[in-house]
Scaffold this active site. Structure first.
Site, PDB file in Angstrom:
ATOM      1  N   ASP B 223      68.267  21.096 -23.544  1.00 42.27           N
ATOM      2  CA  ASP B 223      68.955  21.592 -22.355  1.00 42.27           C
ATOM      3  C   ASP B 223      70.094  20.642 -21.959  1.00 42.27           C
ATOM      4  O   ASP B 223      71.208  21.068 -21.656  1.00 42.27           O
ATOM      5  CB  ASP B 223      67.935  21.744 -21.212  1.00 42.27           C
ATOM      6  N   LYS B 227      74.398  21.068 -22.121  1.00 39.23           N
ATOM      7  CA  LYS B 227      75.343  20.757 -21.036  1.00 39.23           C
ATOM      8  C   LYS B 227      76.403  19.766 -21.515  1.00 39.23           C
ATOM      9  O   LYS B 227      77.581  19.892 -21.196  1.00 39.23           O
ATOM     10  CB  LYS B 227      74.578  20.219 -19.822  1.00 39.23           C
TER      11      LYS B 227
END
Lengths: 365, 365
Positions: B223, B227
């Site tokens: 995750d 980003k």
């Protein structure tokens, strides 16, 4: 010849921020094919460059060309007329801190001329001027952006607008809004070590160029009060003026009317004991003193002045001349949305102006 | 009937973020007279609401109406066709984390349909998809905004874009990009006190709803890597994929393939000694360990994993499940521009989507 894909730019001011902006504008115009950015007017306080046919002024070396010009700036009503007669969409970039220019914003906006500016005066003057500005923009469709009027290029105003426009409820705004005050208190009352004498820190700040020519223009708190006025209004409060709420001045009463900044600095050491006492009182509670502004939206209370903070508080831990702004909102709960970084300086202030210009261009071209 | 001052909205996804967005959209539509916002399509994974004449769907109680619908979602190619046949400007709001929908963005954009979304998949997938998305938008003039793909509603992507677009040179980006990781390390290795056991903190985070159903989906670092991929690309680096740079996984090798998240949590205590060692090593240096991502733009290096920070460092001092993102740039010098606050949660994520929608509306209507 005017074309739909051309936007004219008029610039007032060629000082510190103005020069940095012109350099950013030159790069921007070189990088972007569309819309074509055409500088049609530029002036300093004494000189101007423009031609009656609105032909492009060469951005290369424009500050030296301006310095060599023999033309005087157009009076503001004439400038409105000149800019609105070009047939192209026009953005006025006001890189001054002039109240007169600020007072003329409704005229420019009323003629469809968009405005981007770091000038605090228009948005922290009378509430009537604030209303006139935004209703003129509303009616003509012209845009007005002023990110750099608070925290220079830091995304303070855009963030507050986003919070409000998406329906969040801003409950409190708190922070250090002055690079000068930040520098002074980070040196005078650091979180570790004992810090310097108050008057010596003020003198040092002036020598380093962190204060206005007369440091009293920082120490009276008005600059911070102006920024708080802007944010409070954006948060929905009808603040009449930057003097309509409590603002603590750090100028000893006895030195308010001494003739010059130099005389002020000379006489300031006699008042060090007062500030030393404030510092010691905070230390006794394990805290440090900082010069902050805060807006309690629900209570409609705005205030500017000294407050004490725990050493671990982000406001206490600030460095150098950084600003910090905390937004407490319903959605963000107990941990605020925080923005921090340099809140003064030509390049970062101009950056806020340039990014505002880009936002206007994306909407009008 | 289509009008120039009407913008159609199509929404995919009615989960946590989706529901919050719909509530913000309802408020927005009620508050804004122009452009008129008309919901013409909404679907969850199983159901859909729309009618062939593109008539407005009532926003009041729309989630219950959707739940009661008997219509299935349109297949994506049909949805592109449906939306582009309305004759009105249309914005697609993708509130899912679906890779399939992300892969179809170029098709929507190519037909002039603008997109706002918190879905990371499109912008952190293959570099080819990234290029296809932005070239399709460029060609059709449709807009694509994805603020909430990094740091939820925090102004992270808009700030990075402003820095780059105004010509600043971003040298380094560093921060805590995961609310889950933030919570875990702020509890496991606090700046004061001794903190809990690693496995116990993971269990607690899961119970509080701070992790994915299987906590390994947070602990593998992917995750955060997604980003970082997005930010690095915006800073100008051609990152091939979120697995093309070093990402430290906090899942012990032995537990990578256990069948369920529950089994994982059961067996995790046996590996506490490893994490305890890491914590102790940092403590010996007077530091704390944190899970961070960083981008060294000049060196073209992106990495995600554990690092040690001084107790006074803003990354060490973070609270709760807050994110913090520091932008080091040429203009900002040694003190970075910092943005901090909640980086997860339905309301703040939806806020980023809604503010993106407002930006698109200001440009297309």
């Amino acid at each position: 010849m005017a074309s739909a894909r051309q936007v004219n730019i008029a610039v007032i001011g060629a000082g510190g921020v103005g020069k940095c902006f012109l350099s950013q504008l030159e790069q921007l115009a070189a990088r972007r094919a569309s819309p074509k950015l055409v500088l049609t007017y530029i002036c300093s306080s004494k000189k101007a460059l423009y031609n009656t046919d609105h032909l492009a002024i060469d951005l290369d070396n424009v500050t030296s060309t301006l310095a060599a010009s023999t033309a005087a700036p157009l009076p503001l009503p004439k400038l409105v007329e000149f800019l609105s007669s070009s047939g192209s969409k026009t953005v006025l970039v006001d890189n001054t801190s002039s109240e007169d220019i600020a007072a003329a914003y409704p005229k420019f906006l009323g003629q469809g001329i968009s405005i981007v500016t770091p000038n605090k005066k228009a948005f922290s003057g009378s509430f009537k001027l604030w209303q006139d500005i935004f209703s003129a923009a509303e009616q003509s469709g012209a845009k007005v952006y002023h990110e750099s009027s608070v925290g220079a290029g830091l995304p303070v105003i855009s963030t507050l607008k986003d919070l409000v426009d998406t329906g969040d409820e801003v409950t409190k705004i708190e922070g250090v809004f002055s690079g000068t005050m930040s520098f002074l208190f980070n040196s005078f009352a650091p979180t570790s070590g004992s810090g310097g004498q108050w008057s010596a820190e003020v003198k040092k700040a002036k020598e380093l160029g962190y204060t206005e020519p007369d440091p009293r223009d920082d120490l009276n708190g008005l600059d911070v009060a102006r920024k708080l006025t802007i944010l409070a209004r954006l948060a929905g409060l009808e603040i009449e003026s930057p003097t309509s709420f409590p603002v603590q001045s750090l100028i000893p009463k006895e030195l308010e009317s001494v003739a010059s900044g130099d005389e002020f600095l000379e006489k300031l050491p006699a008042f060090d004991a007062q500030m030393e006492e404030t510092k010691a009182a905070a230390e006794k509670e394990g805290k440090v003193v900082r010069f902050v502004g805060s807006i309690d939206v629900a209570a409609k209370q705005v205030k500017v002045g000294l407050e004490k903070f725990d050493l671990a508080h982000p406001i206490a831990a600030l460095k150098g001349s950084d600003n910090i702004i905390s937004f407490y909102t319903k959605r963000y709960g107990s941990n605020p949305l925080i923005i921090q970084g340099a809140g003064a300086g030509g390049d970062v202030t101009a950056m806020g102006v340039t990014s505002d210009l880009l936002k206007v261009l994306s909407q009008i071209s």
